[in-house]
Design an enzyme around this catalytic site. Structure first.
Site, PDB file in Angstrom:
ATOM      1  N   PHE A 282       6.507   0.013 -23.690  1.00 22.33           N
ATOM      2  CA  PHE A 282       7.536  -0.870 -23.115  1.00 22.33           C
ATOM      3  C   PHE A 282       8.488  -1.235 -24.242  1.00 22.33           C
ATOM      4  O   PHE A 282       8.074  -1.796 -25.250  1.00 22.33           O
ATOM      5  CB  PHE A 282       6.862  -2.125 -22.545  1.00 22.33           C
ATOM      6  CG  PHE A 282       7.840  -3.174 -22.062  1.00 22.33           C
ATOM      7  CD1 PHE A 282       8.466  -3.050 -20.836  1.00 22.33           C
ATOM      8  CD2 PHE A 282       8.122  -4.290 -22.844  1.00 22.33           C
ATOM      9  CE1 PHE A 282       9.370  -4.010 -20.396  1.00 22.33           C
ATOM     10  CE2 PHE A 282       9.018  -5.253 -22.407  1.00 22.33           C
ATOM     11  CZ  PHE A 282       9.637  -5.116 -21.177  1.00 22.33           C
ATOM     12  N   ASP A 368      -1.187   9.618  10.656  1.00 20.67           N
ATOM     13  CA  ASP A 368      -1.253   9.578   9.189  1.00 20.67           C
ATOM     14  C   ASP A 368      -0.608  10.835   8.597  1.00 20.67           C
ATOM     15  O   ASP A 368       0.213  11.497   9.242  1.00 20.67           O
ATOM     16  CB  ASP A 368      -2.739   9.407   8.771  1.00 20.67           C
ATOM     17  CG  ASP A 368      -2.917   8.690   7.453  1.00 20.67           C
ATOM     18  OD1 ASP A 368      -2.682   9.330   6.419  1.00 20.67           O
ATOM     19  OD2 ASP A 368      -3.276   7.495   7.444  1.00 20.67           O
ATOM     20  N   ASP A 480       2.046   4.847   1.715  1.00 22.89           N
ATOM     21  CA  ASP A 480       0.986   5.301   0.816  1.00 22.89           C
ATOM     22  C   ASP A 480       1.546   5.666  -0.560  1.00 22.89           C
ATOM     23  O   ASP A 480       2.761   5.845  -0.737  1.00 22.89           O
ATOM     24  CB  ASP A 480       0.302   6.526   1.458  1.00 22.89           C
ATOM     25  CG  ASP A 480      -1.144   6.691   1.048  1.00 22.89           C
ATOM     26  OD1 ASP A 480      -1.577   6.029   0.092  1.00 22.89           O
ATOM     27  OD2 ASP A 480      -1.847   7.507   1.684  1.00 22.89           O
ATOM     28  N   ASP A 536      -1.814  -5.935  -4.728  1.00 23.77           N
ATOM     29  CA  ASP A 536      -1.406  -7.000  -5.645  1.00 23.77           C
ATOM     30  C   ASP A 536      -0.470  -7.973  -4.942  1.00 23.77           C
ATOM     31  O   ASP A 536       0.008  -7.721  -3.831  1.00 23.77           O
ATOM     32  CB  ASP A 536      -0.775  -6.405  -6.918  1.00 23.77           C
ATOM     33  CG  ASP A 536       0.474  -5.576  -6.645  1.00 23.77           C
ATOM     34  OD1 ASP A 536       1.435  -6.129  -6.081  1.00 23.77           O
ATOM     35  OD2 ASP A 536       0.483  -4.373  -6.990  1.00 23.77           O
ATOM     36  N   GLU A 616     -21.001   4.771  23.668  1.00 22.60           N
ATOM     37  CA  GLU A 616     -20.443   4.373  22.367  1.00 22.60           C
ATOM     38  C   GLU A 616     -19.048   3.779  22.541  1.00 22.60           C
ATOM     39  O   GLU A 616     -18.700   2.781  21.916  1.00 22.60           O
ATOM     40  CB  GLU A 616     -20.385   5.578  21.429  1.00 22.60           C
ATOM     41  CG  GLU A 616     -21.747   5.991  20.893  1.00 22.60           C
ATOM     42  CD  GLU A 616     -21.668   7.244  20.033  1.00 22.60           C
ATOM     43  OE1 GLU A 616     -22.290   7.246  18.965  1.00 22.60           O
ATOM     44  OE2 GLU A 616     -20.988   8.221  20.452  1.00 22.60           O
TER      45      GLU A 616
END
Ligand code: DGJ
Length: 731
Positions: A282, A368, A480, A536, A616
């Site tokens: 950085f 997806d 994603d 986050d 199920e």
């Protein structure tokens, strides 16, 4: 007023409902950090600084013959560099003359109602009716005129204080910024434990508690992303702190890139903690008159252990992070195509799945990866956000229309930040990805990172994704991100600017998210990064929910979700029921256990319902109904960890309690078979002691006190990995 300044003794006091924070301008103009912790009054507590000579320590020139006054002995609010404080510096700049010195001295301050925002980086925000205030303090180096504006946002009722820093180069010449910590804090004494959340893909946010000892302990990421390996959240706590007792401090960085959390215990057993952008690679050029913003740190303090600390974070992330309307709405039960089909599908298969999944009680079908370009496996197509007509004749709109006609919502996957070399985008713009000159770039999952530090790349991505979303046929997006960053070099910038690229990538990412998410307020966006690799605080300002892990094995999820819950609200965790044996772990557990574990989150399915029997399907439909009945409580209630999946305990249990304490939901998964050999009680928390609660599953009524002190007896003989739920209502 939660922020006061006493002119006479130059003391700044910050009060929240249950914590106090104090700073003082020293007689030579340095800003001292005096206190953060349990509530005290606004009195000047600078007497806590010992009046002793620390031999060998430096004394700044203005101290003249005073050998006591040393920057290395005094607690600092924003520590200097190369001026006699040998502990972790808050700032490191290279000045025009090549020197590294920075000594910030108090210049001015401002206190105002409401919470500051940053211009390029996401922050928490305060609602108008909220009791929030801001303190800005300017420290300036008298020689170089480099200054920092320290920002404090105070959420009185939430017991949260945020900090951020804006550096300004007031010198006539440019400087290079090498390190800037968003927050640092000095503790004069104390023995602390450091808790971090480590992991990897399929194994995110595992709790790791260790005693701090002399030297520097560090948590961080240098993967270009907050990452699977360490989360940008750390707890400093008393050695004996637990769920209900002991002091605990939380530090959470609102940033999705490289970060560091350092805790240094010096030779006098003073502790300094510092959190900010990782200083490795950085090197930011700041021209004369320009500013640099360092991301926000969200700090909370609890004197009642971890539950209270988590409640502070849960409440603030539910109320003050994301401005999407979906934050306050029930989340749809989705069925996602990834685990059952991967890249192998066509319209017919998808429509059949959507049709049957209505029997499961799903509200939304999510398509997806694999719907675009030449995407038949991981090696091709990324970057080409145009539907693959072979798989989906008529494109996304045609498919979405048919899904909508079934009475279901439609969701779509994107991975905008990446490119396969085998794609039209890469063939047209090979210079649009990060790569070091003369070196072939490293691939990960056969893909390269697009160079988001480039404005033209950002604008292209905004346009490409929006061209699909603007059609209005998509109700949900899964965003994603499936590799870490390396080969960090941008062909767009000059060689001397390459130390800026990691950070500029993240600024570019926020620019794209602003341009796509904020312009589509009616689409629910879910974050994702190879599971939970970018879970986050900054992401939670854009995404009301984030896919928690690619590991959908319920027992594995217990530790992942447990760790995640220390900072992040349960409703932010994407969690689905999948098939057994689990594709990753090979483990088989009952449907009920998978469902109860997925209720620790947004609840959904990741399986092929065509392969399920009618029994199920009916069983799962009942779990969907159960979740639907309780999803408001799960979203809004106070969450309690009743036991730790790491302890040698027979079960892992958690509980939701409504804010008015009138209802509660208790979830239990047995982790050992000794429930048959040993009496086991699940002790509840957060109820009203004197009130009585009816437990629907037992039909019995107990006092809150009995439920919290004795608990619910797990009496059934059930095998390992059985699940129980208890619904409580105040009578
Ligand atoms: C990683 C995600 O975590 C999965 O859920 C899935 O979307 C795949 N990527 C698709 O490539």
């Amino acid at each position: 007023m939660s922020i006061t300044y006493n002119q006479e003794n130059q003391v700044f006091s910050i009060q929240t409902a249950n914590s106090s924070y104090q700073m003082k301008v020293s007689r030579h103009g340095h800003l001292l950090h005096l206190y953060y912790g349990k509530k005290i009054s606004d009195e000047d507590v600078s007497w806590l600084i010992p009046n002793v000579v620390r031999s060998h320590e430096s004394n700044p020139p203005e101290a003249q013959r005073d050998r006591v006054y040393s920057l290395c002995a005094l607690p600092q609010e924003f520590s200097s560099n190369d001026a006699g404080d040998y502990r972790i510096p808050s700032l490191e700049v290279v000045n025009a003359d090549g020197s590294y010195a920075f000594v910030g001295k108090y210049r001015s301050h401002k206190i105002y109602q409401g919470k500051y925002r940053l211009s390029l980086l996401p922050t928490l925000y305060a609602k108008e009716e909220e009791n929030a205030e801001t303190l800005e303090i300017i420290l300036e180096d008298e020689i170089t005129h480099v200054s920092v504006k320290l920002l404090y946002g105070v959420f009185y009722d939430r017991d949260v204080i945020t900090r951020a820093v804006v550096l300004r180069n007031g010198a006539d010449s440019p400087i290079y910024l090498k390190r800037i910590m968003s927050a640092s804090l000095d503790f004069m004494e104390g023995n602390y434990d450091l808790i971090g959340f480590f992991g990897h893909h399929y194994f995110e946010r595992q709790m790791d508690r260790r005693p701090l000892s002399h030297g520097i302990s560090e948590l961080g990421s240098f993967r270009g992303v907050s990452g699977h390996f360490h989360n940008p959240f750390a707890i400093l706590c008393d050695r004996n702190a637990g769920e209900d007792s002991g002091s605990a401090y939380g530090f959470l960085l609102m940033y999705s890139g490289n970060f560091v959390f350092d805790a240094e215990v010096d030779g006098y057993s003073q502790t300094r903690v510092a959190m900010g952008i990782h200083p490795k690679q950085f090197d930011f050029f700041v021209d004369s008159g320009e500013c640099f913003e360092a991301p926000e740190v969200v700090m909370a303090f609890s004197e009642q252990g971890f539950s209270k600390l988590s409640h502070c974070y849960h409440d603030i992330f539910r109320e003050n992070a994301c401005e999407s309307r979906f934050v306050n709405e029930d989340r749809p039960i989705v069925i996602n195509s990834w685990e059952p089909f991967r890249f192998d599908f066509d319209s017919e298969k998808l429509l059949k799945t959507a049709e049957i999944s209505k029997k499961l009680g799903a509200d939304m079908f999510v398509l997806d990866d694999g719907w675009f370009g030449a995407r038949d496996d991981e090696t091709a197509g990324l970057g080409d956000w145009v539907a693959n007509e072979k798989k989906l004749p008529g494109g996304i709109e045609a498919l979405a229309q048919k899904i909508h006609a079934l009475g279901m919502q439609f969701g779509l996957w994107f991975e905008p930040e990446m490119v396969n070399e085998d794609s039209d985008l890469y063939r047209a713009h090979p210079d649009w990805c990060l790569r070091v000159p003369k070196r072939a770039p490293s691939r990960s999952r056969h893909q390269l990172c697009l160079d988001l530090s480039r404005p033209d790349v950002c604008e292209h991505l905004i346009e490409a994704v929006n061209s699909i979303l603007d059609t209005g046929c998509v109700d949900y997006v899964k965003w994603d991100y499936n590799r870490y960053v390396c080969d960090v070099y941008s062909q767009y910038y000059a060689p001397e600017k390459q130390g800026e690229i990691y950070h500029r990538y993240i600024l570019g990412l926020y620019r794209i998210l602003d341009g796509i998410i904020k312009t589509h307020p009616d689409i629910l966006f879910e974050g994702c990064s190879g599971g939970g690799g970018r879970f986050d605080g900054a992401m939670l300002t854009y995404f009301p929910q984030i896919w928690c892990s690619d590991n959908t094995d319920a027992p594995s999820r217990l530790t992942i979700q447990y760790g995640t819950s220390f900072a992040y609200p349960v409703i932010s965790m994407g969690a689905h029921v999948s098939v057994c044996p689990n594709k990753k772990t090979g483990r088989s557990v009952p449907w009920k256990t998978r469902a109860v574990t997925a209720m620790h989150g947004t609840f959904g399915y990741e399986l092929d319902p065509a392969k399920m029997s009618e029994e199920e399907l009916a069983e799962c439909a009942a779990y969907s109904d159960f979740y639907r009945r309780h999803r408001k409580l799960i979203r809004q209630g106070d969450y309690y960890r009743l036991s730790s999946p790491y302890d040698d305990s027979i079960f892992t249990a958690w509980q939701f309690v409504s804010k008015d304490k009138a209802e509660s939901l208790v979830c239990v998964v047995t982790e050992s078979i000794s429930i048959m050999d040993k009496n086991s009680y699940v002790r509840l928390r957060g109820l009203e002691k004197e009130a009585f609660y009816e437990v629907a599953q037992t039909g019995k009524v107990h006092s809150g006190a009995a439920l919290m002190n004795i608990g619910i007896l797990l009496s059934d003989s059930q095998p390992q990995y059985s699940a129980f739920v208890y619904e409580l209502k105040k009578v």
